[in-house]
Design an enzyme around this catalytic site. Structure first.
Site, PDB file in Angstrom:
ATOM      1  N   LEU A   2       3.146   4.490  -0.328  1.00  0.00           N
ATOM      2  CA  LEU A   2       4.309   4.896  -1.115  1.00  0.00           C
ATOM      3  C   LEU A   2       4.972   3.712  -1.810  1.00  0.00           C
ATOM      4  O   LEU A   2       5.397   3.817  -2.965  1.00  0.00           O
ATOM      5  CB  LEU A   2       5.332   5.588  -0.200  1.00  0.00           C
ATOM      6  CG  LEU A   2       4.831   6.790   0.606  1.00  0.00           C
ATOM      7  CD1 LEU A   2       5.960   7.370   1.455  1.00  0.00           C
ATOM      8  CD2 LEU A   2       4.240   7.857  -0.303  1.00  0.00           C
ATOM      9  N   SER A  40       0.844  -1.201   0.000  1.00  0.00           N
ATOM     10  CA  SER A  40       0.000   0.000   0.000  1.00  0.00           C
ATOM     11  C   SER A  40       0.875   1.245   0.000  1.00  0.00           C
ATOM     12  O   SER A  40       2.101   1.162   0.102  1.00  0.00           O
ATOM     13  CB  SER A  40      -0.914   0.020   1.242  1.00  0.00           C
ATOM     14  OG  SER A  40      -0.138   0.095   2.426  1.00  0.00           O
ATOM     15  N   LYS A  58      13.502   7.693  12.131  1.00  0.00           N
ATOM     16  CA  LYS A  58      13.689   8.301  10.810  1.00  0.00           C
ATOM     17  C   LYS A  58      14.939   9.169  10.776  1.00  0.00           C
ATOM     18  O   LYS A  58      15.617   9.267   9.745  1.00  0.00           O
ATOM     19  CB  LYS A  58      12.454   9.120  10.433  1.00  0.00           C
ATOM     20  CG  LYS A  58      11.195   8.279  10.227  1.00  0.00           C
ATOM     21  CD  LYS A  58      11.390   7.229   9.129  1.00  0.00           C
ATOM     22  CE  LYS A  58      10.112   6.489   8.810  1.00  0.00           C
ATOM     23  NZ  LYS A  58      10.260   5.509   7.696  1.00  0.00           N
ATOM     24  N   CYS A  72      10.312   1.054   1.965  1.00  0.00           N
ATOM     25  CA  CYS A  72       9.162   1.871   2.365  1.00  0.00           C
ATOM     26  C   CYS A  72       8.470   1.328   3.615  1.00  0.00           C
ATOM     27  O   CYS A  72       7.576   1.995   4.159  1.00  0.00           O
ATOM     28  CB  CYS A  72       8.140   1.957   1.234  1.00  0.00           C
ATOM     29  SG  CYS A  72       8.739   2.820  -0.235  1.00  0.00           S
ATOM     30  N   ASP A  99       9.355 -10.490   7.229  1.00  0.00           N
ATOM     31  CA  ASP A  99       9.580  -9.496   8.274  1.00  0.00           C
ATOM     32  C   ASP A  99      10.957  -8.885   8.012  1.00  0.00           C
ATOM     33  O   ASP A  99      11.969  -9.597   8.032  1.00  0.00           O
ATOM     34  CB  ASP A  99       9.531 -10.177   9.640  1.00  0.00           C
ATOM     35  CG  ASP A  99       9.792  -9.221  10.798  1.00  0.00           C
ATOM     36  OD1 ASP A  99      10.254  -8.083  10.562  1.00  0.00           O
ATOM     37  OD2 ASP A  99       9.544  -9.629  11.951  1.00  0.00           O
ATOM     38  N   TYR A 148       9.156   7.655  16.514  1.00  0.00           N
ATOM     39  CA  TYR A 148       9.145   7.731  15.047  1.00  0.00           C
ATOM     40  C   TYR A 148      10.246   8.657  14.537  1.00  0.00           C
ATOM     41  O   TYR A 148      10.991   8.316  13.616  1.00  0.00           O
ATOM     42  CB  TYR A 148       7.771   8.230  14.591  1.00  0.00           C
ATOM     43  CG  TYR A 148       7.610   8.339  13.091  1.00  0.00           C
ATOM     44  CD1 TYR A 148       7.564   7.193  12.300  1.00  0.00           C
ATOM     45  CD2 TYR A 148       7.479   9.582  12.479  1.00  0.00           C
ATOM     46  CE1 TYR A 148       7.404   7.291  10.919  1.00  0.00           C
ATOM     47  CE2 TYR A 148       7.305   9.684  11.102  1.00  0.00           C
ATOM     48  CZ  TYR A 148       7.279   8.544  10.335  1.00  0.00           C
ATOM     49  OH  TYR A 148       7.123   8.633   8.969  1.00  0.00           O
ATOM     50  N   SER A 167      11.626  10.696   6.841  1.00  0.00           N
ATOM     51  CA  SER A 167      10.442  11.547   7.016  1.00  0.00           C
ATOM     52  C   SER A 167      10.935  12.919   7.442  1.00  0.00           C
ATOM     53  O   SER A 167      12.004  13.051   8.058  1.00  0.00           O
ATOM     54  CB  SER A 167       9.522  10.976   8.099  1.00  0.00           C
ATOM     55  OG  SER A 167       8.540  11.923   8.483  1.00  0.00           O
ATOM     56  N   ASP A 206       6.222  -7.600   1.895  1.00  0.00           N
ATOM     57  CA  ASP A 206       5.369  -7.040   2.935  1.00  0.00           C
ATOM     58  C   ASP A 206       4.991  -8.164   3.897  1.00  0.00           C
ATOM     59  O   ASP A 206       5.347  -9.332   3.677  1.00  0.00           O
ATOM     60  CB  ASP A 206       4.116  -6.385   2.339  1.00  0.00           C
ATOM     61  CG  ASP A 206       3.692  -5.142   3.118  1.00  0.00           C
ATOM     62  OD1 ASP A 206       3.583  -5.236   4.352  1.00  0.00           O
ATOM     63  OD2 ASP A 206       3.471  -4.093   2.497  1.00  0.00           O
TER      64      ASP A 206
END
Length: 255
Positions: free
Chosen positions: A17, A15, A167, A87, A59, A163, A150, A36
């Site tokens: 990006l 799903s 990143k 991603c 994984d 997060y 990000s 995935d």
């Protein structure tokens, strides 16, 4: 346009990006393996993209499963990988300390670092031996590793300590990894997206999405995953892009 010689492994591609990236690669004549989780709809996505796309459940934090994915990609793509786009990731929202809930859960912090940072590094390091099998001439690129950070890695907001840390670490590994792999003629780039219209944000509803989009200077909207995929294409096609992070955010800065 992408070269028809692109053989890519795209993680988190069921799903958002990652899916948009796999779609663009296949539409441009390349081949892709979608990696995935088993619970994802990766198999359906791969089937919808035709015979040039394959799915493997894995994984990204598992050395064994990622090694199996590399072997699967080599077999199904007919040659060693020359492109990896990472991603896959998670985005927990927890404050360092909450007056009612107490300190940040350590397992949640560790999981964010494991999936986002360690998982990304695990895929990169295990892709290198595959890319080294590619025969090239002169100073041609043997392979390219494209990671996803990000803008939170620069300007993390309230509740994004885990997060943003994960990143920020991906941003930090970009240049040294590119330097490590320069003699092997493997490039390393990172994209740091801003606010994009992915399933995660779509779940917040149209009103919230419009409000978030209005905070972006220009274009005054959320990013489209196809624009992320376009940036991947540009990185693949431009051999001088190496060791850098591209902010893809419409000049947005998180408050």
């Amino acid at each position: 346009m992408l070269s028809t010689g692109v053989r890519a492994l795209v993680t988190g591609a069921a799903s958002g990006l990652g899916r948009a990236t796999a779609e663009r690669i296949v539409a441009s004549g390349g081949k892709a393996v979608i990696l995935d989780l088993p619970s994802s709809n990766g198999a359906d996505v791969a089937q919808s993209l035709g015979s040039s796309c394959h799915f493997i459940a894995a994984d990204i934090t598992s050395e064994e499963q990622v090694q199996e994915a590399m072997a699967f990609a080599h077999k199904n793509l007919g040659a060693p990988l020359n492109t990896v786009v990472n991603c896959a990731g998670i985005a927990p929202a927890i404050r360092t300390f909450h007056p009612k809930r107490g300190p940040h859960d350590l397992d949640a912090f560790t999981k964010a670092l494991m999936v986002n940072t360690v998982g990304t590094f695990n895929v990169c390091r295990l892709a290198v031996p595959e890319m080294l099998k590619n025969e090239i001439e002169g100073d041609a690129t043997r392979g390219v590793l494209i990671n996803t950070a990000s803008i939170a890695g620069y300007e993390g907001q309230v509740g994004q300590v885990a997060y943003a840390s994960s990143k920020g670490a991906i941003i930090g590994m970009t240049l040294p990894m590119a330097r490590d792999l320069a003699k092997s003629q493997i490039r390393v780039m990172t994209i740091a997206p801003g606010l994009f219209l992915t399933p995660l944000l779509e779940g917040l509803g149209e009103k919230v999405c419009n409000e978030l989009g209005s905070t972006i200077p220009y274009p005054n909207r959320l990013g489209n995953p196809s624009e992320f995929a376009l940036t991947v294409e540009q990185i693949i096609n431009n051999p001088l892009l190496n060791g850098s992070v591209i902010r893809l955010d419409g000049a947005a800065r998180l408050p």
